[in-house]
Design a protein around this motif. Structure first.
Motif, PDB file in Angstrom:
ATOM      1  N   GLU A  11       2.125   1.792  -3.304  1.00  0.00           N
ATOM      2  CA  GLU A  11       1.058   2.331  -4.277  1.00  0.00           C
ATOM      3  C   GLU A  11       0.964   3.632  -3.951  1.00  0.00           C
ATOM      4  O   GLU A  11       0.355   4.465  -5.104  1.00  0.00           O
ATOM      5  CB  GLU A  11      -0.474   1.549  -3.611  1.00  0.00           C
ATOM      6  CG  GLU A  11      -1.421   1.503  -4.612  1.00  0.00           C
ATOM      7  CD  GLU A  11      -2.431   0.512  -4.501  1.00  0.00           C
ATOM      8  OE1 GLU A  11      -2.364  -0.575  -3.716  1.00  0.00           O
ATOM      9  OE2 GLU A  11      -3.558   0.668  -4.323  1.00  0.00           O
ATOM     10  N   LEU A  12       0.821   4.149  -2.968  1.00  0.00           N
ATOM     11  CA  LEU A  12       0.419   5.473  -2.364  1.00  0.00           C
ATOM     12  C   LEU A  12       1.579   6.317  -3.064  1.00  0.00           C
ATOM     13  O   LEU A  12       1.210   7.333  -3.747  1.00  0.00           O
ATOM     14  CB  LEU A  12       0.432   5.529  -0.942  1.00  0.00           C
ATOM     15  CG  LEU A  12       0.591   7.111  -0.563  1.00  0.00           C
ATOM     16  CD1 LEU A  12      -0.956   7.728  -0.777  1.00  0.00           C
ATOM     17  CD2 LEU A  12       0.646   7.246   1.121  1.00  0.00           C
ATOM     18  N   GLU A  63       1.365   5.993  -7.230  1.00  0.00           N
ATOM     19  CA  GLU A  63       0.034   6.275  -8.012  1.00  0.00           C
ATOM     20  C   GLU A  63      -0.219   7.434  -7.627  1.00  0.00           C
ATOM     21  O   GLU A  63      -0.882   8.332  -8.511  1.00  0.00           O
ATOM     22  CB  GLU A  63      -0.689   5.242  -7.877  1.00  0.00           C
ATOM     23  CG  GLU A  63      -0.278   3.816  -8.402  1.00  0.00           C
ATOM     24  CD  GLU A  63      -1.191   2.823  -8.333  1.00  0.00           C
ATOM     25  OE1 GLU A  63      -2.553   2.978  -8.126  1.00  0.00           O
ATOM     26  OE2 GLU A  63      -1.017   1.505  -8.613  1.00  0.00           O
ATOM     27  N   ALA A  64      -0.231   7.903  -6.084  1.00  0.00           N
ATOM     28  CA  ALA A  64      -0.797   9.400  -5.714  1.00  0.00           C
ATOM     29  C   ALA A  64       0.171  10.489  -6.131  1.00  0.00           C
ATOM     30  O   ALA A  64      -0.111  11.330  -6.616  1.00  0.00           O
ATOM     31  CB  ALA A  64      -1.213   9.305  -4.305  1.00  0.00           C
ATOM     32  N   TYR A  65       1.557  10.203  -5.840  1.00  0.00           N
ATOM     33  CA  TYR A  65       2.640  11.041  -5.997  1.00  0.00           C
ATOM     34  C   TYR A  65       3.519  11.150  -7.180  1.00  0.00           C
ATOM     35  O   TYR A  65       4.335  11.958  -7.568  1.00  0.00           O
ATOM     36  CB  TYR A  65       3.506  11.291  -4.737  1.00  0.00           C
ATOM     37  CG  TYR A  65       2.626  11.417  -3.429  1.00  0.00           C
ATOM     38  CD1 TYR A  65       1.891  12.727  -3.485  1.00  0.00           C
ATOM     39  CD2 TYR A  65       2.207  10.499  -2.629  1.00  0.00           C
ATOM     40  CE1 TYR A  65       1.222  13.097  -2.218  1.00  0.00           C
ATOM     41  CE2 TYR A  65       1.263  10.770  -1.648  1.00  0.00           C
ATOM     42  CZ  TYR A  65       0.806  12.168  -1.340  1.00  0.00           C
ATOM     43  OH  TYR A  65       0.141  12.428  -0.234  1.00  0.00           O
ATOM     44  N   LEU A 118       1.010  -1.120  -0.027  1.00  0.00           N
ATOM     45  CA  LEU A 118      -0.073  -0.012   0.164  1.00  0.00           C
ATOM     46  C   LEU A 118       0.823   1.368  -0.052  1.00  0.00           C
ATOM     47  O   LEU A 118       0.542   2.127  -0.593  1.00  0.00           O
ATOM     48  CB  LEU A 118      -0.852   0.075   1.381  1.00  0.00           C
ATOM     49  CG  LEU A 118      -1.996  -0.919   1.198  1.00  0.00           C
ATOM     50  CD1 LEU A 118      -2.926  -1.190   2.299  1.00  0.00           C
ATOM     51  CD2 LEU A 118      -3.061  -0.528   0.152  1.00  0.00           C
TER      52      LEU A 118
END
Lengths: 115, 662
Positions: free
Chosen positions: B150-151, B154-156, B147
């Motif tokens: 993923e963070l 994919e988010a940054y 996770l």
């Protein structure tokens, strides 16, 4: 999910885990759940996992300390189950209200309902 | 010794938004994040010190209730890290992304990451163009790492990530060779990790599930129980301060507490901690005399006001009575029209009603008059002093004697009551001396002749055999109340700040001792020393010696004074006779992990240790590139394909086991 108002910082591609208020919140697994799931997997034999490095249980006799003062406590008050070390402490313990004695027991982790 | 320790109540300073210089923006400078469960330390790999250090906490205020106004509901801002100025005000709204030492709550983690990147001033569109070095817990579950990746990816949109273990970074930073027994005392856990010639023996490492937060909670609860009056003043942050500044580890705990048993030692060494307190008005520079005067004055003024009110009411009532009487006269004169006209103005329905009102008024007036008379009498003769029996003499010397005398009387009564109570308690039980005596008296009574009762004292015998409270105890009870009142009034008052002091005797040793004796809080795991011994046993004598000669202490909780000496003593006890051992404390136990990670990010090989975005998409989120300071990567096996319901049953069994564990 990537609407304009959702994106708060320019450097972000998208809000990955932050949900808008009002949307259904994602439930996060607690460590315990994660470990249970991890444990259920067929790991190779040499794999070292989180639960496998827990400290061993203690083999030394646990020492008893007076709940109220921390001094070595040879006695147990049968009424409240508190440990105490001398006469004065006994008098103090006997005068303590229930919630305080319960608090001390809880602090020592001895407030099992059973027994 | 009368030096009182004053709590400082540190306040945090909100983080500034750092300048995002072009060298950073276009230089692909790695960003180093030591994501600890207590504090998060963040900084660029080219810096000497971390740019930000903050507690890994967020405070999410609850949505405003009772906001049904026209304006859209304003969600109060989430406070993160150092934004939280007064942590106690939001104590119940605090959240952390950690469960023990593992990140599990990624919504909070994302908010913390937002906080980090925005405060570093990053302003690129749609990505954070910096490789990231992130610390993670020793043997983190793959799920958590997945996770996290993923963070970050994919988010940054970060280009690359490298994960490492904080205590290993700290060890390499301190340059103590490639073999060591790492003892990492963290906020939720203590890790004991053997490293021999650069190889981490994870299978022999052990983790004690106890750390700074548990120690804080323990001391918090302990002091709250000791001082129930100050429950609200004894806050977590104050306890933290006490632990940081006034606690230490005893070299020999048994010896230490034995010393405290002596009252002299206690008096000489007890630590007095001053809680903040509001100076009550009673001690605001006014003497007791002045206060009494003031009170009297107030009482008098109140009386005056009351008297005036009564008189006003009396006049009003009389006025109304006169009017009503006039109306009554009207009807007696037979003037019905005028009467009907008049009663409309007075809200009266009929003649009967009028009569009733008149009698009511008469009664009220009478009562008021009585009251006024009573008040006037009271003013004439001021209230007689209460409890005439316990008036202190005015002469100071005689007063002292009187005071001592009263105290003695008080003690005597209390003792008498206690004795009676004990006797009654004993009498209820069989086979006690008191019960036997009672039986003897009763049988004696039965055998007593006809002359029983001729003397008054004969009847006292019933008092001695009664199991209930008797008239004696009632009389004593009354006397006790009187004495208590007298003492309360005339006993010299302690300065009120002393009521707001915490006396710490064994407590500053008792709380950190949890590390060695988790059993004190009901945790059945082995303590630090015992677990070290356990870890040693897995190695050959040569390797044991290698480890014992390089016991490396790091982590925030290793900063307790005396921990190093204690460990040395414990090693002396557990190691073979005349073998050597050495304990090394990290130069900066809290920050060395960050420094180590920074050096790691600055090394030439750094790029080889990074998981790139391509690798993330190819290998999956849990993928980890191993390096000297990392965890080992075990690819998660595919779950067993469940045949019917068996796995569900399995899972249940496992769950139960875990419940038992803790």
């Amino acid at each position: 999910m990537i609407t304009e108002c959702d994106k708060s910082y320019c450097f972000k591609v998208e809000n990955k885990f932050i949900v808008k208020s009002g949307c259904k919140k994602r439930m996060w697994r607690s460590l315990k759940q994660i470990l249970t799931a991890e444990r259920a997997l067929p790991w190779q034999n040499d794999a070292v996992l989180y639960f496998s490095i827990n400290a061993p249980p203690t083999f030394k006799p646990t020492k008893k300390y007076s709940d109220i003062s921390g001094l070595p406590a040879p006695y147990v008050d049968r009424h409240s189950k508190l440990y105490y070390s001398n006469v004065e402490e006994f008098a103090t313990i006997r005068s303590l209200p229930m919630d305080i004695t319960a608090g001390y027991l809880q602090l020592r982790g001895a407030n099992m309902i059973v027994g | 010794m009368e030096d009182v320790l004053v709590l400082k109540d540190h306040k945090t300073v909100p983080d500034i938004v750092h300048e995002y210089e072009p060298t950073l923006k276009f230089g692909h400078i790695p960003l180093v994040i030591d994501n600890g469960s207590y504090q998060c330390r963040v900084g660029w790999s080219i810096n000497d010190e971390p740019n930000m250090i903050f507690k890994n906490l967020i405070a999410r205020p609850r949505k405003d209730r009772c906001k049904k106004d026209a304006e859209p509901p304003v969600t109060p801002p989430i406070q993160i890290g150092n934004d939280i100025i007064n942590i106690e005000a939001v104590r119940f709204q605090l959240k952390t992304q950690f469960d023990k030492n593992v990140v599990t709550h990624f919504e909070v983690q994302e908010q913390v990451c937002d906080y980090i990147f925005s405060h570093l001033g990053i302003d690129n569109e749609g990505c954070v163009p910096h490789p990231i070095v992130m610390t993670e817990a020793f043997v983190t579950p793959n799920y958590s790492r997945q996770l996290m990746s993923e963070l970050l990816f994919e988010a940054y949109g970060v280009p690359a990530v490298s994960y490492g273990v904080d205590s290993l970074f700290s060890m390499y930073k301190n340059d103590i060779g490639d073999s060591a027994l790492i003892v990492n005392c963290g906020y939720h856990t203590i890790h004991i990790i053997p490293v021999i010639k650069g190889k981490v023996f994870a299978e022999y490492a052990r983790r004690i599930n106890l750390g700074g937060s548990e120690i804080i909670c323990y001391l918090h609860k302990l002091l709250q129980l000791k001082y129930p009056v100050h429950v609200n003043a004894i806050t977590m942050s104050r306890i933290e301060e006490i632990l940081h500044e006034h606690s230490s580890i005893a070299l020999d705990y048994q010896e230490e507490i034995r010393k405290w048993a002596s009252p002299d030692y206690y008096e000489a060494n007890v630590k007095r901690i001053q809680l903040p307190f509001v100076q009550s008005t009673s001690s605001s520079g006014l003497t007791a005399e002045q206060q009494k005067e003031r009170k009297k004055e107030m009482a008098r003024r109140l009386l005056e006001i009351n008297a005036r009110k009564r008189e006003e009411r009396l006049a009003e009532d009389e006025e109304q009575l006169n009017q009503l009487l006039a109306i009554q006269d009207l009807i007696e004169d037979g003037d019905t029209d005028e009467f009907n006209e008049a009663i409309k103005g007075f809200d009266i329905k009929s003649y009967e009603d009028l009569q009733r009102q008149i009698s009511n008024l008469n009664m009220r007036i009478e009562k008021n008059k009585q009251r006024i008379a009573a008040a006037a009498n009271a003013e004439e003769m001021p209230e007689p002093k209460p409890s005439g029996r316990f008036q202190p003499p005015s002469d100071p010397e005689a007063f002292q004697v009187w005071l001592n005398d009263t105290r003695a009387k008080y003690r005597e009564v209390v003792q008498r009551r206690e004795a009676r109570r004990a006797r009654r308690a004993a009498m209820v039980r069989r086979r006690t001396a008191a019960a036997a005596e009672r039986m003897r008296v009763i049988s004696h009574l039965a055998a007593a002749g006809d002359d029983f009762g001729t003397r008054d004292s004969d009847w006292d015998v019933y008092k001695s055999i009664s199991r209930e409270a008797d008239s004696d105890s009632e009389a004593d009870g009354e006397r006790l109340v009187e004495l208590e009142e007298a003492l309360r009034e005339y006993e010299p008052q302690q300065p009120s700040n002393q009521h707001h002091q915490l006396h710490l005797a064994i407590e500053p040793f008792r709380a950190p001792e949890l590390m060695f004796q988790p059993s004190m809080m009901g945790n059945l795991e082995a303590g630090l020393a015992e677990t070290m011994e356990y870890v040693f046993k897995h190695f050959s004598p040569e390797d044991q010696l290698l480890l014992a000669n390089n016991v490396f202490l790091t982590g925030g909780c290793s900063q307790f004074p005396g921990l190093k000496e204690r460990l040395e003593r414990e090693l002396l006890e557990m190691r073979p006779f005349q073998s050597t051992h050495k304990v090394i404390l990290a130069k900066n136990p809290s920050l060395d992990a960050w420094y180590g990670a920074r050096d790691f990010a600055g090394s030439n090989e750094f790029e080889n240790w990074c998981i790139t975005k391509e690798e993330y998409y190819e290998m999956g989120g849990e993928y980890l590139k191993e390096h000297h300071a990392s965890n080992k990567y075990y690819k998660s096996p595919a779950p067993i394909v469940d045949n019917t319901l068996a796995p569900a049953g399995d899972a249940n069994v496992v769950k139960e086991e875990i419940v038992v564990d803790c």
